[in-house]
Motif scaffolding. Sequence first.
Motif, short mmCIF file in Angstrom:
data_model
loop_
_atom_site.label_atom_id
_atom_site.label_comp_id
_atom_site.label_asym_id
_atom_site.label_seq_id
_atom_site.Cartn_x
_atom_site.Cartn_y
_atom_site.Cartn_z
N GLN A 127 -41.24 -22.31 -28.59
CA GLN A 127 -41.27 -23.33 -27.47
C GLN A 127 -41.73 -22.79 -26.02
O GLN A 127 -42.33 -23.48 -25.31
CB GLN A 127 -40.05 -23.61 -27.30
N LYS A 128 -41.45 -21.51 -25.97
CA LYS A 128 -41.65 -21.15 -24.47
C LYS A 128 -43.31 -20.58 -24.32
O LYS A 128 -43.90 -21.10 -23.43
CB LYS A 128 -40.99 -19.65 -24.30
N GLU A 129 -43.78 -20.13 -25.43
CA GLU A 129 -45.09 -19.92 -25.54
C GLU A 129 -46.10 -21.54 -25.41
O GLU A 129 -46.91 -21.52 -24.80
CB GLU A 129 -45.55 -19.26 -26.90
N ILE A 130 -45.56 -22.44 -26.14
CA ILE A 130 -45.79 -23.83 -26.19
C ILE A 130 -46.06 -24.37 -24.70
O ILE A 130 -47.02 -24.94 -24.36
CB ILE A 130 -45.20 -24.73 -27.12
N ASP A 131 -44.84 -24.10 -23.94
CA ASP A 131 -44.73 -24.62 -22.65
C ASP A 131 -45.69 -23.94 -21.67
O ASP A 131 -46.55 -24.59 -20.79
CB ASP A 131 -43.27 -24.49 -22.26
N GLN A 132 -46.02 -22.72 -21.90
CA GLN A 132 -47.04 -21.84 -21.19
C GLN A 132 -48.17 -22.32 -21.48
O GLN A 132 -49.10 -22.29 -20.46
CB GLN A 132 -46.75 -20.34 -21.51
N ARG A 134 -48.99 -25.28 -22.49
CA ARG A 134 -49.25 -26.40 -22.08
C ARG A 134 -49.57 -26.44 -20.20
O ARG A 134 -50.55 -27.28 -19.87
CB ARG A 134 -48.08 -27.44 -22.10
N LEU A 135 -48.78 -25.53 -19.64
CA LEU A 135 -49.03 -25.27 -18.45
C LEU A 135 -50.72 -24.73 -18.08
O LEU A 135 -51.34 -25.26 -17.05
CB LEU A 135 -48.33 -24.14 -17.62
#
Length: 526
Positions: A127-132, A134-135
């Motif tokens: 999830q952290k990588e996905i958020d990154q 997305r950013l």
Amino acid sequence: MSWFDQLQTFMPHGMCLLWRPELMFLHIASDALIAAAYFVIPFGIAHFVRHRIDLEPGQRSAALLFAAFIGLCGFTHVASILTLWYPFYVTEGWLKAATAAVSVATAGLVLTIVPQLLRLPSPKTLQKEIDQHRLTLAELSAARAELALRVRATEVELHQAEENFAQADSLLEAVIDTVPGLIYAKDLLGRMTMANKTTLEVIGKPWAMVQGRTDLEFQDDKRQAAAVMENDRLVLENDDAHEVEELMDHPTRGSRIFLSTKRPLHDMSGAISGIVGMSLDITDRKRMEAQLNQTSRVSAMGDMASALAHELNQPLGAISMYLEGVKIVLQRDTPVHPALKPVELAREQSMRAGDIIRRLRAFVSGGDEIRRSESVADVVDDACRLALLGSGDANIQTVIEHESRDISAVMDKIEIQQVVVNLVRNAIESTPAQGSNTITIRTGRDDQSRACISVEDTGSGFTEATRAILFEPFKSTKGTKGMGVGLSLSRTIVESHGGTIRGDTNPHIGSTFSFSLPLTPQAAVV
């Protein structure tokens, strides 16, 4: 041992439990639930493997072996329930052996993929990588939008620059085509890469017939073309600007002289890629210079002629009187004396010498002569008589042909007679000493309704030096023999009368010199 033998040899497992209901139920229920669970799990694993097409081959094999291992475990628990009543312990043992083999294989494969499984991120990490990501995607989208704006602005600037370049090119082309001089560019092989309107007018051919061709290919006069290409070669060879006078034939104005300035062209690396040049028509300037030089020379000749006339007239007169006296004495003693002819010839030559000096002096000083309407035939007859005086060559036949004796032109009689005398004397000197030769003098009108006078001979023709005198009068006559000064002077006289002079030669036929003069108004109407 067969299955039926097992039933007769061993006792059921329920007997070990003394057939006590509570123990029987405990074992049956536990094994049944475990078997049911073991049978359901392989189907879930198989469903997972079927729909996860992204699994690697090792992962897929491990999952299927794990499903087989769990399924076989379920069968062993079913066998445990059945052995409570049916003692087929051997079959149950083989079933457990198969389960053991599959479980060992599964355990070995699982150990090999454990490092891969350990590298798999946890859901939180994912999830952290996905958020990154997305950013990052949002930043890329913003950068893409900004880049699109810059590209659009750059396209507008490029379009404006192209329009500016097009206008500049159009203006430069208009300026180049407006310049009265010749502007052109050539590559290393001498092929034309650019030529303005004036250059094409002088060449007399459209751009399609000039582009990509050398001077030898598009110029009609190959000698002139070779000279131009040699000058181009010197510019490329020396890698320096070169200024030279070049001769070219204009389609309507005849032979013209151009002052050409040529420079080498260099590419971005500094290597020579061709030449660029500009040529200015200086024919009129050269002609004026030649006329000024000729005028100075004629003035000097006039001073010399005056001095010669003063110094030679008296001795020539005395010689003529002495020869006349000798002639009278010889005729008195012997009417047909063998020395009479040489004496008479010497007397005619002395009289001719005096006449030539007087005419030359009158020509250079102007005398009392003025230009007036004169019969071309009469002027030519007098000039031929003067030119043939004392020639006496038995192998030369002189033919004089007049189209009409009514053709008149405005002229200075003495000057035009001098031209005819020069041409006839040149014809006499160029005829060979052997054989029968003919000199033909003709008068008439040319196709431009002008009075035309021509002198033809059957001699050996004239040289390139003579041609240079006729067509390039601004060149020095130093080094020419025989005809140099006479022809140069003749051309000056004819052009001062508004006429033109030309010469044609053929080594096997002879030479023809002709010149034209404006007719008088009355003669032009006839």
